[in-house]
Design an enzyme around this catalytic site. Sequence first.
Site, short mmCIF file in Angstrom:
data_model
loop_
_atom_site.label_atom_id
_atom_site.label_comp_id
_atom_site.label_asym_id
_atom_site.label_seq_id
_atom_site.Cartn_x
_atom_site.Cartn_y
_atom_site.Cartn_z
N ARG A 73 0.74 -1.15 0.09
CA ARG A 73 -0.06 0.14 -0.01
C ARG A 73 0.87 1.21 -0.04
O ARG A 73 2.16 1.06 0.42
CB ARG A 73 -0.84 0.08 1.22
CG ARG A 73 -1.76 -1.30 1.40
CD ARG A 73 -2.34 -0.94 2.75
NE ARG A 73 -3.55 -2.35 2.94
CZ ARG A 73 -3.14 -3.58 3.47
NH1 ARG A 73 -2.00 -3.55 3.89
NH2 ARG A 73 -4.21 -4.42 3.47
N HIS A 90 -3.34 2.56 -5.94
CA HIS A 90 -4.07 1.35 -5.05
C HIS A 90 -4.29 0.31 -5.92
O HIS A 90 -4.35 -1.02 -5.68
CB HIS A 90 -5.28 1.82 -3.94
CG HIS A 90 -5.47 0.76 -2.96
ND1 HIS A 90 -4.71 0.49 -2.03
CD2 HIS A 90 -6.39 -0.38 -3.16
CE1 HIS A 90 -5.10 -0.37 -1.33
NE2 HIS A 90 -6.32 -0.92 -1.79
N ARG A 102 -2.36 -3.02 -6.80
CA ARG A 102 -2.51 -4.07 -5.84
C ARG A 102 -3.36 -5.15 -6.33
O ARG A 102 -3.01 -6.30 -6.25
CB ARG A 102 -3.09 -3.55 -4.29
CG ARG A 102 -2.01 -3.02 -3.28
CD ARG A 102 -2.71 -2.59 -2.22
NE ARG A 102 -3.53 -3.41 -1.42
CZ ARG A 102 -3.17 -4.24 -0.36
NH1 ARG A 102 -1.82 -4.37 -0.48
NH2 ARG A 102 -3.95 -4.96 0.16
N HIS A 156 -3.88 -9.50 4.24
CA HIS A 156 -5.30 -9.28 4.24
C HIS A 156 -5.63 -10.56 5.55
O HIS A 156 -4.90 -11.58 5.52
CB HIS A 156 -6.29 -9.79 3.32
CG HIS A 156 -6.34 -8.33 2.44
ND1 HIS A 156 -6.74 -8.61 0.91
CD2 HIS A 156 -6.14 -7.22 2.64
CE1 HIS A 156 -6.89 -7.66 0.64
NE2 HIS A 156 -6.47 -6.68 1.32
N TYR A 185 -10.05 -12.04 -6.22
CA TYR A 185 -8.96 -11.98 -7.33
C TYR A 185 -9.05 -13.53 -7.91
O TYR A 185 -8.84 -13.67 -9.10
CB TYR A 185 -7.74 -11.76 -6.81
CG TYR A 185 -7.63 -10.19 -6.39
CD1 TYR A 185 -7.94 -9.36 -7.34
CD2 TYR A 185 -7.06 -10.07 -5.10
CE1 TYR A 185 -7.94 -8.03 -6.83
CE2 TYR A 185 -7.15 -8.88 -4.54
CZ TYR A 185 -7.47 -7.74 -5.30
OH TYR A 185 -7.47 -6.44 -4.94
#
Length: 389
Positions: A216, A324, A327, A350, A359
């Site tokens: 991030r 972002h 990512r 996460h 994803y």
Amino acid sequence: MPVEKKQEVVMGRRAWGTVRRLTSGRYQARYPDGSGKQVSAPHTFATKADGNRWLAKVQTELDSGRWIDPKVGQETLEVYAERWVDTRLVRGQPLAPRTAELYRAQLRNHVVPALGSTPLRQLDASAVRAWYGKLSGPDGPGQVTAAKCYRLLRAICTTAVDDNLIARNPCSIRGAGQERSSERPMFTLAQVQALVDAVEDRWRALILLAAWTGLRIGELSALRREHLDLTAGAVSVRSSVVDVIGQERSYGPPKSTAGRRTVAIPPHIIDDLEHHLATYSQPGAQGLVFVGPKGGPIRRNNFSARVWAPAAEAAGLPPGSHLHDLRGWGATVAARHGATTRELMHRLGHASPAAALRYQRAEQERDAALAAAMSAALRQSTDSTSSDQ
């Protein structure tokens, strides 16, 4: 003056509560609260029977632990919500400054104008439904913002229930707190490379690291030399930057345990990182890896306006693209190359598998589309061969 009459409400063999006739002709009910103190009903009654029924209801609630003192819950939602933000604990810790700022902004912009002056006891489900209907409607800020604000209000009201200030949570709209985000833009490898080539040399390594490791912007801004092990090809995330309006910048640990992680760096960007460390980074093990031209730390808004926006336009990225989004691109590439749910969770930092599954699901859908396209191509080829015969 008429003589006041008093009637005891008898429950079984014991007396509990009293009802007396007032000079006005109406009736007042009194009862002992949980501590034994005599409490008057918040309103009077037209008949003794009405007072008796009310007392019976109160005793049932006291016996079941559902009783709420009518004198509490009089403060407004605005006052209680502000105190909630100030005292909220997550895993025993106060809210992170950035999270507290976000909550206050949501309250200030979307909750308080409509509901802030309502006493907690008077906040009911119909008022919440009307508020959410406008917030999520065509004139509102959008479904995602509406869902975030609804979740915040629901959490505040849950605490109010726990504090015995209200009897039940008025936030009962099924699915209102679920975000249905529009799909973020997915870049091609050529677009990412064009983005890398479009930025100044100072920012090339940052874009590469963001794309290929999924860090991030707050993690990249806090990255120090000691966190990079280019021999082993790994970057350790141990800190993150928090920028809060009106406050000094602060460095702290990632907001979750999962955010504290070590991510493998693809070998093809190691040379770029070595060049960056030798040319632009602050000296010493504690030196920041990424700094501005004057040697100062990265500021999110300044970086977005001065570096990202012109480079994204030059690279032909879709309008509204953010740093972002890299990512998501990196996670999708990892899923495409066989990353498991657990591996994606680790790379992204996460604690929940939800994002990783998203994803992976995108790649499964893409794979199904590729299979369908191959079948369509075969049919087209067969049809063409048949027509030539």
